[in-house]
Scaffold this motif. Structure first.
Motif, PDB file in Angstrom:
ATOM      1  N   TYR A   6      23.528  28.091  37.656  1.00  0.00           N
ATOM      2  CA  TYR A   6      24.098  28.666  38.875  1.00  0.00           C
ATOM      3  C   TYR A   6      23.488  30.034  39.151  1.00  0.00           C
ATOM      4  CZ  TYR A   6      27.374  29.999  42.470  1.00  0.00           C
ATOM      5  OH  TYR A   6      27.918  30.397  43.667  1.00  0.00           O
ATOM      6  N   ASN A   9      25.091  33.694  42.908  1.00  0.00           N
ATOM      7  CA  ASN A   9      26.276  34.536  42.723  1.00  0.00           C
ATOM      8  C   ASN A   9      26.549  35.502  43.876  1.00  0.00           C
ATOM      9  OD1 ASN A   9      27.355  34.007  39.839  1.00  0.00           O
ATOM     10  ND2 ASN A   9      25.129  33.951  39.674  1.00  0.00           N
ATOM     11  N   THR A  12      29.045  33.127  45.880  1.00  0.00           N
ATOM     12  CA  THR A  12      30.351  33.253  45.233  1.00  0.00           C
ATOM     13  C   THR A  12      30.131  33.248  43.731  1.00  0.00           C
ATOM     14  OG1 THR A  12      32.653  32.490  45.319  1.00  0.00           O
ATOM     15  CG2 THR A  12      30.980  30.779  45.015  1.00  0.00           C
ATOM     16  N   THR A  13      31.158  33.672  42.999  1.00  0.00           N
ATOM     17  CA  THR A  13      31.041  33.725  41.535  1.00  0.00           C
ATOM     18  C   THR A  13      32.137  32.863  40.921  1.00  0.00           C
ATOM     19  OG1 THR A  13      32.468  35.664  41.529  1.00  0.00           O
ATOM     20  CG2 THR A  13      30.100  36.077  41.469  1.00  0.00           C
ATOM     21  N   SER A  14      31.955  32.563  39.644  1.00  0.00           N
ATOM     22  CA  SER A  14      33.006  31.807  38.944  1.00  0.00           C
ATOM     23  C   SER A  14      34.133  32.756  38.562  1.00  0.00           C
ATOM     24  CB  SER A  14      32.423  31.148  37.695  1.00  0.00           C
ATOM     25  OG  SER A  14      31.982  32.145  36.806  1.00  0.00           O
ATOM     26  N   LYS A 204      33.445  37.578  45.115  1.00  0.00           N
ATOM     27  CA  LYS A 204      32.072  38.038  44.866  1.00  0.00           C
ATOM     28  C   LYS A 204      31.946  38.706  43.500  1.00  0.00           C
ATOM     29  CE  LYS A 204      30.773  37.060  49.133  1.00  0.00           C
ATOM     30  NZ  LYS A 204      29.835  36.003  49.495  1.00  0.00           N
ATOM     31  N   HIS A 206      33.905  37.621  40.460  1.00  0.00           N
ATOM     32  CA  HIS A 206      34.645  36.831  39.472  1.00  0.00           C
ATOM     33  C   HIS A 206      36.147  36.872  39.676  1.00  0.00           C
ATOM     34  CE1 HIS A 206      30.817  36.227  37.556  1.00  0.00           C
ATOM     35  NE2 HIS A 206      30.626  37.532  37.552  1.00  0.00           N
ATOM     36  N   THR A 297      22.085  42.248  41.412  1.00  0.00           N
ATOM     37  CA  THR A 297      22.448  40.827  41.389  1.00  0.00           C
ATOM     38  C   THR A 297      21.547  39.932  42.246  1.00  0.00           C
ATOM     39  OG1 THR A 297      24.016  41.500  43.098  1.00  0.00           O
ATOM     40  CG2 THR A 297      24.922  41.126  40.895  1.00  0.00           C
ATOM     41  N   SER A 355      20.511  34.768  42.838  1.00  0.00           N
ATOM     42  CA  SER A 355      21.462  35.856  42.605  1.00  0.00           C
ATOM     43  C   SER A 355      22.221  35.598  41.304  1.00  0.00           C
ATOM     44  CB  SER A 355      22.369  36.066  43.808  1.00  0.00           C
ATOM     45  OG  SER A 355      22.971  34.874  44.223  1.00  0.00           O
ATOM     46  N   SER A 357      24.624  36.686  37.669  1.00  0.00           N
ATOM     47  CA  SER A 357      25.911  37.222  37.194  1.00  0.00           C
ATOM     48  C   SER A 357      25.827  37.454  35.689  1.00  0.00           C
ATOM     49  CB  SER A 357      27.050  36.248  37.495  1.00  0.00           C
ATOM     50  OG  SER A 357      27.132  35.261  36.477  1.00  0.00           O
ATOM     51  N   ASN A 360      24.771  34.485  33.431  1.00  0.00           N
ATOM     52  CA  ASN A 360      23.420  33.920  33.360  1.00  0.00           C
ATOM     53  C   ASN A 360      22.695  34.407  32.102  1.00  0.00           C
ATOM     54  OD1 ASN A 360      23.469  34.233  36.838  1.00  0.00           O
ATOM     55  ND2 ASN A 360      23.177  32.282  35.811  1.00  0.00           N
TER      56      ASN A 360
END
Ligand code: PLP
Length: 376
Positions: A6, A9, A12-14, A204, A206, A297, A355, A357, A360
């Motif tokens: 992924y 980011n 969107t982020t997790s 954006k 987490h 990012t 992008s 996070s 990664n």
């Protein structure tokens, strides 16, 4: 090999598991309506007010200046519309590379005949021409709203809020900044930053989707955007997104506490990718200024256009690699990126935004590079 890599980011982020943990009671047992006067409701109200205090402390604002919203889009719509409706702004100064949350709101007000709009010229790398901004402010015969983003979500270029804010002060303009890509990623000192409105969006950094903030400087008095209840001190009606608000505050706390380590780590991933791309793929270039005044990012890369490279996004998807496109022109239904059209309208390039996070790894970048070399 991981199931999915992924690298989107900025879209969107997790959710950080600690954010989910903080939200969980409010998703399950603590569901009282914050407006209810019995203790079960008052507990929900307390959670919201504690979240507000925490967010305000981190951004060095007063709790009364923080309003919880559904995210960046609502926050920018509220600020821009209010500046025109309540603060007497008849001239909007913005840029062509703003997010659609800003651009479409401005265009709507313009179509209604409520404002006239000027766009600040862009320099070659996509930064704003600040001399032109000053000229527009100086020549404006009407009160202006300046709405310029802190960091661009496609190129990663960052602007200086203090410099823009001081210019706005000098010319009596209202200043709104879309800070969706920077709140939760950089530190803010809003007491010392000359800004009237800023925005934030939990997903954006987490936190949860659908939870954001609008900071309204205490010197500004506006009416609400929506009509309804008296929530958020009559500024934002509707039953509060209790778990979203708790999650937003928790995500901001985590992002702030770990800023040094996380930002250095993410920057090392970005710089590693830059280095490896330059080493392994001929003819690439980067949009914006990836090495300075830039989001750690975001990395926007142009690949030379060939029959093969035109299929990059499709092939990335097949390989379970999540990235965003961003070419100026694209075929089919997608109209292409208005940001790339404004800064780099080169039809011979295929643009991909990577992008990053804290989740990664360099190993993921190695896998992506290996796949990429076969896709060019
Ligand atoms: N502004 C910028 C720069 C963004 O990147 C985004 C998200 O894509 C938004 C605004 C919109 O935020 P939200 O998704 O919270 O409405």
């Amino acid at each position: 090999m991981p199931d999915r890599i992924y690298l989107d980011n900025a879209a969107t982020t997790s959710l950080d598991p600690r954010v989910l943990e903080a939200m969980m009671p409010y998703l399950t047992s603590h569901y009282g309506n914050p407006s209810s006067i019995y203790s079960y409701g008052r507990e929900s109200r307390l959670a919201i007010e504690n979240a507000r205090k925490s967010v305000a402390k981190i951004l060095n604002a007063h709790p009364a200046e923080i309003f919880f919203t559904s995210g960046g889009t609502e926050s920018s719509n509220t600020a821009i519309t209010a500046a025109v409706r309540d603060l007497g702004c008849k001239h909007i100064i913005s840029s062509e590379i703003e997010h659609h949350a800003t651009l479409h709101t401005i265009q709507y007000l313009q179509q209604q005949g409520k404002v006239w709009v000027s766009y600040v010229r862009l320099l070659a790398g996509g930064d704003l021409d600040m001399q032109h901004l000053e000229q527009l402010l100086a020549e404006s015969k009407e009160k202006s709203l300046v709405t310029l983003m802190h960091a661009n979500n496609e190129t990663g270029n960052m602007a200086d809020l203090n410099i823009t804010g001081e210019l706005c002060k000098k010319y009596g303009a209202v200043f709104h900044s879309d800070t969706v890509q920077t709140v939760g990623h950089f530190s803010f000192d809003l007491r010392k930053t000359p800004v009237d409105f800023i925005t934030g969006s939990g997903h954006k950094f987490h936190g949860p989707k659908g939870a954001g903030i609008l900071f309204i400087n205490e010197n500004i008095k506006i009416a609400p955007f929506l009509q309804g209840g008296s929530q958020e001190r009559n500024m934002r009606p509707g039953t509060e997104n209790l778990y979203g608000i708790v999650g937003f505050a928790k995500a901001l706390e985590i992002g702030t506490a770990n800023y040094e380590a996380d930002s250095n780590y993410i920057k090392s991933i970005k710089f590693y990718m830059i280095e490896q791309l330059q080493k392994n793929i001929k003819g690439i270039s980067f949009n914006g200024n990836p090495l300075y005044n830039s989001l750690y990012t975001v990395l926007s890369v142009n690949f030379p256009k060939t029959d093969k490279s035109e299929m990059i996004l499709y092939n990335m998807d097949i390989n379970n690699i999540c990235v965003s496109g961003g070419s100026a022109c694209s075929s089919g239904a997608d109209a292409g990126s208005h940001v790339m059209q404004a800064i780099n309208n080169n039809a011979d390039q295929v643009t991909v935004r990577f992008s990053f996070s804290k989740y990664n790894t360099k190993e993921e970048i190695d896998i992506v590079l290996e796949k990429l070399t076969g896709m060019i």
